[in-house]
Scaffold this motif. Sequence first.
Motif, mmCIF file in Angstrom:
data_model
loop_
_atom_site.group_PDB
_atom_site.id
_atom_site.type_symbol
_atom_site.label_atom_id
_atom_site.label_comp_id
_atom_site.label_asym_id
_atom_site.label_seq_id
_atom_site.Cartn_x
_atom_site.Cartn_y
_atom_site.Cartn_z
ATOM 1 N N ALA A 29 38.940 19.429 -47.569
ATOM 2 C CA ALA A 29 38.105 18.208 -47.371
ATOM 3 C C ALA A 29 39.302 17.090 -46.499
ATOM 4 N N GLU A 30 40.245 16.805 -47.084
ATOM 5 C CA GLU A 30 41.205 16.008 -46.649
ATOM 6 C C GLU A 30 41.667 16.415 -45.287
ATOM 7 N N LEU A 31 42.143 17.741 -44.934
ATOM 8 C CA LEU A 31 42.402 18.141 -43.918
ATOM 9 C C LEU A 31 41.419 17.921 -42.791
ATOM 10 N N LEU A 32 40.129 18.225 -43.091
ATOM 11 C CA LEU A 32 38.932 18.200 -42.068
ATOM 12 C C LEU A 32 38.799 16.786 -41.860
ATOM 13 N N ALA A 33 38.652 15.909 -42.731
ATOM 14 C CA ALA A 33 38.412 14.471 -42.408
ATOM 15 C C ALA A 33 39.578 13.948 -41.652
ATOM 16 N N PRO A 69 30.089 8.751 -26.279
ATOM 17 C CA PRO A 69 29.031 9.557 -26.403
ATOM 18 C C PRO A 69 29.162 10.893 -25.763
ATOM 19 N N ALA A 70 30.300 11.165 -24.964
ATOM 20 C CA ALA A 70 30.317 12.557 -24.622
ATOM 21 C C ALA A 70 30.872 13.609 -25.766
ATOM 22 N N PRO A 71 30.320 14.746 -25.629
ATOM 23 C CA PRO A 71 30.652 15.825 -26.680
ATOM 24 C C PRO A 71 32.120 16.078 -26.863
ATOM 25 N N PRO A 72 32.262 16.674 -27.896
ATOM 26 C CA PRO A 72 33.800 16.855 -28.053
ATOM 27 C C PRO A 72 33.979 18.431 -27.304
ATOM 28 N N GLU A 73 35.223 18.513 -26.950
ATOM 29 C CA GLU A 73 35.675 19.915 -26.180
ATOM 30 C C GLU A 73 35.514 20.879 -27.078
ATOM 31 N N PRO A 74 34.880 22.020 -26.628
ATOM 32 C CA PRO A 74 34.995 23.152 -27.433
ATOM 33 C C PRO A 74 36.273 23.604 -27.755
ATOM 34 N N PRO A 75 36.282 24.113 -29.260
ATOM 35 C CA PRO A 75 37.381 24.236 -29.771
ATOM 36 C C PRO A 75 37.965 25.640 -29.425
ATOM 37 N N ALA A 92 39.895 23.360 -33.467
ATOM 38 C CA ALA A 92 40.262 24.638 -34.196
ATOM 39 C C ALA A 92 40.521 24.964 -35.584
ATOM 40 N N LEU A 93 41.299 23.851 -36.169
ATOM 41 C CA LEU A 93 41.474 23.613 -37.734
ATOM 42 C C LEU A 93 39.914 23.451 -38.478
ATOM 43 N N ILE A 94 39.192 22.549 -37.652
ATOM 44 C CA ILE A 94 37.700 22.480 -38.438
ATOM 45 C C ILE A 94 36.907 23.598 -38.253
ATOM 46 N N ARG A 95 36.846 24.323 -37.098
ATOM 47 C CA ARG A 95 36.271 25.426 -36.905
ATOM 48 C C ARG A 95 36.706 26.590 -38.042
ATOM 49 N N ALA A 96 38.006 26.537 -38.216
ATOM 50 C CA ALA A 96 38.381 27.742 -39.314
ATOM 51 C C ALA A 96 38.224 27.472 -40.830
ATOM 52 N N TYR A 100 30.582 25.300 -41.484
ATOM 53 C CA TYR A 100 29.882 24.780 -40.284
ATOM 54 C C TYR A 100 30.548 23.610 -39.651
ATOM 55 N N TRP A 101 30.474 23.345 -38.337
ATOM 56 C CA TRP A 101 30.563 21.983 -37.659
ATOM 57 C C TRP A 101 29.731 21.759 -36.540
ATOM 58 N N GLY A 102 29.675 20.614 -36.210
ATOM 59 C CA GLY A 102 28.746 20.267 -35.120
ATOM 60 C C GLY A 102 29.065 18.966 -34.663
ATOM 61 N N TRP A 103 28.094 18.465 -33.522
ATOM 62 C CA TRP A 103 28.261 16.920 -33.341
ATOM 63 C C TRP A 103 26.776 16.841 -32.863
ATOM 64 N N GLN A 104 26.496 15.483 -32.739
ATOM 65 C CA GLN A 104 25.291 15.094 -32.289
ATOM 66 C C GLN A 104 25.501 13.427 -31.818
#
Length: 124
Positions: A29-33, A69-75, A92-96, A100-104
């Motif tokens: 969780a720390e890595l992801l945050a 407001p722009a979406p993040p670049e695809p990992p 890429a780290l978040i995806r790995a 799940y991950w996403g944006w809104q």
Amino acid sequence: MNDCLVTISRRTLRLILTMHGLIGLVDTAELLATELVSNAVRHTKGPAALGVRRTPKGVVWIGAWDTDPAPPEPPPTFDQVAEMGEEGRGLALIRACADYWGWQPSARFGDRGKYVWCELAAVS
């Protein structure tokens, strides 16, 4: 100040998860945050915020809001990550590491922006 926000976010998340008996999630969780908040402060000029919640089904939801407001670049894929320098590997780290991950799109404090989030299944 940006490094300070990342450090405070990481330490606060560690405390929250520990107090809720979720010590098994702390390192991931720390890595992801760190990646979420770092991206938010690195790629925008406005404020950023970390959000954390646990769903009734035991999923820990971690997200960072920023004013762009722009979406993040695809990992990138892991093959692409191996060829990259220090920059651009966060998603890429978040995806790995996340389930799940996403944006809104989002609005906070009257500013348009986005919320990039990830989920971790809580292990008891």
